[in-house]
Design an enzyme around this catalytic site. Structure first.
Site, PDB file in Angstrom:
ATOM      1  N   GLU A 164      -0.482  18.629  -6.241  1.00  0.00           N
ATOM      2  CA  GLU A 164      -1.790  18.685  -6.911  1.00  0.00           C
ATOM      3  C   GLU A 164      -2.707  17.560  -6.429  1.00  0.00           C
ATOM      4  OE1 GLU A 164       1.145  18.251  -8.326  1.00  0.00           O
ATOM      5  OE2 GLU A 164       1.644  20.128  -9.334  1.00  0.00           O
ATOM      6  N   SER A 165      -2.582  17.069  -5.216  1.00  0.00           N
ATOM      7  CA  SER A 165      -3.411  16.045  -4.549  1.00  0.00           C
ATOM      8  C   SER A 165      -2.641  14.756  -4.277  1.00  0.00           C
ATOM      9  CB  SER A 165      -4.726  15.777  -5.264  1.00  0.00           C
ATOM     10  OG  SER A 165      -5.511  16.940  -5.224  1.00  0.00           O
ATOM     11  N   HIS A 190      -3.162   0.152  -3.721  1.00  0.00           N
ATOM     12  CA  HIS A 190      -3.209  -1.039  -2.855  1.00  0.00           C
ATOM     13  C   HIS A 190      -3.127  -2.240  -3.783  1.00  0.00           C
ATOM     14  CE1 HIS A 190      -4.423   1.604   0.367  1.00  0.00           C
ATOM     15  NE2 HIS A 190      -5.247   2.153  -0.504  1.00  0.00           N
ATOM     16  N   SER A 193       0.858  -1.187   0.000  1.00  0.00           N
ATOM     17  CA  SER A 193       0.000   0.000   0.000  1.00  0.00           C
ATOM     18  C   SER A 193       0.881   1.219   0.000  1.00  0.00           C
ATOM     19  CB  SER A 193      -0.885   0.052   1.251  1.00  0.00           C
ATOM     20  OG  SER A 193      -1.878  -0.925   1.180  1.00  0.00           O
ATOM     21  N   CYS A 203      -5.492  17.916  -9.267  1.00  0.00           N
ATOM     22  CA  CYS A 203      -6.194  19.166  -9.531  1.00  0.00           C
ATOM     23  C   CYS A 203      -5.313  20.043 -10.407  1.00  0.00           C
ATOM     24  CB  CYS A 203      -6.576  19.862  -8.225  1.00  0.00           C
ATOM     25  SG  CYS A 203      -5.176  20.201  -7.175  1.00  0.00           S
TER      26      CYS A 203
END
Ligand code: SPD
Length: 425
Positions: free
Chosen positions: A62-63, A68, A55, A83
């Site tokens: 930008e986010s 996983h 994971s 974004c």
């Protein structure tokens, strides 16, 4: 864009299982996927689960990109949340190649629809001033973890992402990784076996307590112990005339000789006969009453070591011991593997007799729960709890520069907490 962000939820399947279990490859792929899309990477945190699964999240200005994996299904669930002007489909195309995904699908959705949100005015000046002193460094830090776990507990070590050795032998996956705190480490099927910096806990305690309990060991059989740490300790004792070591997996020996030379330091000793072969079969065919000491330095009771916990194997070992001989075996943890720990004790008690069976406890920081054991069967009257040769032990400790074992630790290792006594009943 009429939304604050764009979220692509990706299903990758038919991926190469090995890649789905390779935390460093996955992390590098995710970081590169972000960079290729023009994102700025702030930080990445990735975790490997034992025996399989990864994971991780790459935080970007930008986010984020998150993943996983389920290697056993060749599957990865990936989130590409961006974004601004970032085109996350570039990341998608890149990851498809890295993971060698045969099938893929994706759902794209806008997040934070501007037609549904009202912009609010607020004053940032004070917040910015306060935040000046606590800015994160603007480089990304790698944060990769190796985890040895069962369904309910785990031990994690942060490592550099550097994998020096990774070979699937006929018996198990043999890996040498570089951990930050404990140096290079050997993992078999993603279970920690030994590390450069704490190997002495285990290897001193599997060898010296039995040597000093017996007092006159000449002929030793070691079953397993492919990293070489156990024979290295045994061969410190000048009275030992011969050590026969039987390790099933030559790949472990080669990996340790190359990457852990300080542990695998005694393979060229003329007193050592090294046999790459099946220790269970070796014990079955061993000459009766031929060894003063038998040490079983196996891994956990799954995979190739399973037979090293069987009644038949220990019966054969008992026969191969000389009168007065001692058998000592890796005894699992009374906190992590209660069942295996208790069963092993009862197996030995049935063979050697309850009064000739002992359990010693010691601490290994890199094994899950840290509390580990050796279990003893004594073919004779020697009682490891009642040593009287403290001076000899302390002189040996001093001369050999031992760092875990000493006479106090010898006695103390037989002190059993109540919950352990209950398991041993
Ligand atoms: N879960 C760890 C059990 C490991 C036993 N063997 C370690 C090998 C060290 N020589």
């Amino acid at each position: 864009m009429n939304a604050l962000g764009n979220h692509i939820l990706v299903e990758f399947s038919g991926c190469t299982p090995q890649i789905m279990n390779e935390v460093s490859t996955i992390e590098q792929g995710m970081v590169d996927a972000a960079i290729k899309a023009g994102a700025t990477v702030i930080n990445s945190t990735f975790h490997h689960f034992s025996p399989y699964g990864v994971s991780g999240v790459v935080v970007i200005q930008e986010s984020h990109l998150a993943i996983h994996t389920w290697p056993e299904y060749g599957y990865a669930a990936v989130d590409l949340f961006t974004c601004g002007d970032i085109d996350a489909w570039v990341s998608f195309d890149y990851l498809k190649e890295v993971f060698q995904a045969k099938n893929y699908s994706a759902v794209e959705m806008r997040r934070g629809s501007l037609s549904l949100l009202d912009r609010m005015d607020f004053d940032l000046t004070t917040m910015r001033e306060e935040a000046k002193g606590r800015r994160n460094p603007d480089f990304y830090t790698r944060n990769v973890w190796f985890t040895d776990k069962d369904d309910n507990q785990a031990l994690s070590l942060r490592y550099t992402g550097e994998v020096f050795h990774d070979v699937q032998s006929p018996y198990q996956r043999v890996k040498i990784l570089e951990s930050y705190k404990y140096g290079k480490m050997l993992a078999l099927d993603d279970m920690v076996m030994t590390t450069e910096k704490d190997e002495f806990h285990y290897h001193e305690m599997i060898s010296h307590p039995a040597m000093f309990t017996h007092g006159n060991v000449k002929n030793v059989l070691v079953i397993g112990g492919g990293d070489g740490g156990t024979v290295r300790q045994i061969l410190r004792h000048e009275g030992v005339e011969k050590v026969t070591m039987v390790e099933i997996d030559g790949e472990v020996i080669e990996a340790c000789k190359k990457h852990l030379p300080n542990i695998a330091a005694s393979f060229d000793d003329p007193k050592l006969e090294l046999i790459v072969g099946d220790g269970i079969a070796f014990a079955a065919n061993a000459k009766a009453e031929s060894y003063d000491l038998i040490l079983v330095d196996g891994s956990d009771p799954v995979g190739p070591a399973e037979g090293l916990f069987s009644v038949e194997f220990f019966n054969n070992c008992a026969k191969a011991l000389k009168p007065g001989g001692i058998l000592l075996t890796q005894g699992e943890s009374p906190k992590f593997n209660e069942k295996a720990f208790a069963e092993l004790h009862h197996t030995l008690a049935d063979i050697f007799g309850k009064d000739h069976t002992y359990t010693s406890l010691f601490f290994v920081p890199t094994y899950p729960t840290g509390m580990w054991s050796f279990q003893w069967g004594v073919k004779g009257d020697a009682n490891p709890k009642k040593i009287t040769n403290d001076d000899e032990i302390e002189a040996f400790v001093e001369k050999q520069g031992l760092r875990y074992y000493n006479a106090d630790v010898h006695r103390g290792s037989f002190a059993t907490p109540g919950f352990v006594k209950d398991l041993l009943k």
